[in-house]
Design an enzyme around this catalytic site. Structure first.
Site, PDB file in Angstrom:
ATOM      1  N   ASP A 179       0.858  -1.190   0.000  1.00 15.33           N
ATOM      2  CA  ASP A 179       0.000   0.000   0.000  1.00 15.33           C
ATOM      3  C   ASP A 179       0.893   1.240   0.000  1.00 15.33           C
ATOM      4  O   ASP A 179       1.894   1.297   0.721  1.00 15.33           O
ATOM      5  CB  ASP A 179      -0.897  -0.013   1.239  1.00 15.33           C
ATOM      6  CG  ASP A 179      -1.844   1.167   1.281  1.00 15.33           C
ATOM      7  OD1 ASP A 179      -2.957   1.042   0.770  1.00 15.33           O
ATOM      8  OD2 ASP A 179      -1.445   2.223   1.827  1.00 15.33           O
ATOM      9  N   ASP A 222      -4.429   2.261  -4.659  1.00 20.63           N
ATOM     10  CA  ASP A 222      -2.985   2.208  -4.434  1.00 20.63           C
ATOM     11  C   ASP A 222      -2.578   0.904  -3.753  1.00 20.63           C
ATOM     12  O   ASP A 222      -1.538   0.845  -3.101  1.00 20.63           O
ATOM     13  CB  ASP A 222      -2.527   3.407  -3.597  1.00 20.63           C
ATOM     14  CG  ASP A 222      -3.178   3.438  -2.215  1.00 20.63           C
ATOM     15  OD1 ASP A 222      -4.348   3.041  -2.114  1.00 20.63           O
ATOM     16  OD2 ASP A 222      -2.516   3.843  -1.250  1.00 20.63           O
TER      17      ASP A 222
END
Length: 458
Positions: A179, A222
């Site tokens: 992430d 993301d």
């Protein structure tokens, strides 16, 4: 000109065949099956005329060996036979011949049957080529449908199916859930086009760092996943995760963002944490949450927490015992010296302390002029442990750099501490060819930094 390999143990038959074919084809005559096989190992040929009844190796045996050759697996073969009964004809086709020519040869019949066989072979090759092209097109379309449009990495559905298939064949591997830290701030501050460039850059980094059989996936937003097949060694997985964090840090610096951007990684391993995708995904997600909660820009194995908790779960303790357990018992007079991962958590804790209290904390970085000088670094660490206060903390960043945090210390007092450490270092390490330098940065409150960075009037 097409080439014909004629195999017949009768010299007259060979001469007759050559006379009939020589004007239209290149003829390669041989008298034995083994001679034909030897020629085919390196020679070129478009069709084979093969006598059935030959000594040592008959035509059916030769054909079987020809079909085992990858180059000539589909080459047309016409049997030459003096037996024109139905049983022989049936066996010729059953064994894989495209036709047969009866002896004695009739030139017009021979040329007609050879010509038809070659035409059929050309048609077969054309259809096979078109089928292969169409198969590739369909495969490419399928791949595109299973790939993330922005990064070209695999999507969730393909990754889940592939990882489960790999785990069925080999029940070991590691799944990293990745992430981007503070990604929303990038989109808010620099726009979504820049955010997309960051996502593409991360995808390229994953490709550059990937092993041959890694499965790379963008889950969405993301969030990314990397599955490493057969990655059973924690040391290997740890090295891969640390390498990704370091590489992304270097590439992120090229953007010149004022926003602190890094990646956090949660790791689950098979079979310890699960033997199918969803189980590994959930465990890696929990490990990722641990990293996010404890300062980001790091990685964590799901199994580490479970092992520690399981070991501590064998007994029940009271609060007084825990207080005694947590107290420092090493008796040292100087700073704590931690490993880099533990130091990250302490650093972020102290940053929170600065945010809340606006107290003076300075970061002090020492750099040796030589990398890999073990004795010099050990001398520096020993000096740090004895010359700094118990409230300070330090870690070795590399083989030539060490960073320390000085609590309640401004620039002036930090500079005095640095000079004291350098003097103590040279008392332990007398080789003055090794130089030591330092730099000092004050840890600012993030709230005050945002206020000072805001434009006038806001």
């Amino acid at each position: 000109m097409k080439s014909i390999l004629v195999v017949d143990d009768n010299k007259l038959n060979l001469a007759t065949a050559r006379t009939v074919l020589i004007n239209d084809y290149k003829v390669i005559p041989v008298m034995k099956g083994q001679q034909a096989l030897t020629y085919l190992e390196s020679g070129e040929c478009d069709i084979v005329l093969l006598d059935i009844n030959m000594p040592d190796m008959n035509g059916f045996e030769v054909l079987e060996k020809i079909r085992s050759m990858e180059r000539y697996r589909n080459i047309p073969v016409i049997f030459l036979t003096g037996d024109n009964d139905a049983e022989t004809e049936t066996r010729c086709f059953k064994e894989g011949a495209v036709d047969f020519i009866a002896k004695p040869f009739v030139p017009e019949v021979m040329l007609s049957r050879i010509g038809r066989a070659l035409e059929l072979e050309e048609l077969r090759r054309s259809l096979a080529y078109r089928l292969e092209q169409k198969t590739r097109e369909v495969s490419a379309i399928k791949d595109m449908a299973q790939q993330d449009a922005l990064t070209g990495l695999w999507d969730r559905v393909y990754t889940e199916d592939t990882v489960n298939e790999l785990l069925e064949r080999s029940a070991t591997g590691a799944l990293m859930m990745i992430d981007i830290d503070n990604f929303k701030s990038i989109n808010d501050s620099y726009g979504h086009d820049t955010g997309d460039k960051v996502l593409i850059m991360l995808a390229d980094t994953l490709r550059d760092q990937a092993a041959e059989e890694d499965v790379l996936c963008r889950l969405g937003g993301d969030e990314f996943v990397v599955f490493m097949k057969n990655a059973s060694s924690k040391a290997y997985v740890r090295s891969r995760a640390a390498g990704l964090i370091a590489e992304l840090h270097d590439r992120m610096e090229t953007f010149g963002f004022e926003v602190d951007t890094s990646i956090s990684i949660g790791i689950a391993q098979a079979p310890e944490d699960g033997t199918e995708f969803n189980k590994l995904y959930n465990c890696a997600d929990k490990a990722l949450y641990h990293v996010k909660r404890n300062g980001k820009n790091s990685f964590h194995f799901f199994s580490d927490r479970l092992e520690d908790e399981s070991e501590r779960g064998s007994e029940t303790v009271d609060l007084k015992y825990l207080q005694e357990l947590m107290r420092r018992t090493d008796g040292g007079k100087g700073a704590y010296l931690l490993d880099i991962e533990s130091f990250k958590h302490v650093y972020n804790f102290i940053q929170r302390y600065v945010d809340c209290s606006n107290r003076d904390v300075s970061a002090l970085l020492f750099t040796l002029s030589e990398s890999g000088n073990t004795k010099a670094m050990e001398a520096l660490e020993k000096t740090i442990c004895t010359s700094m206060r118990r409230s300070d903390v330090a870690t070795r960043y590399s083989s030539k750099q060490l960073i320390a945090l000085l609590v309640d210390a401004g620039n002036e007092s930090s500079a005095m501490a640095a000079q004291r450490i350098i003097e103590g270092f040279y008392k332990l390490y007398t080789d003055r060819t090794v130089q030591i330098d330092y730099s000092i940065v004050r840890m600012d409150s993030r709230q005050s930094k945002k206020a000072s960075d805001a434009p006038d009037g806001q």
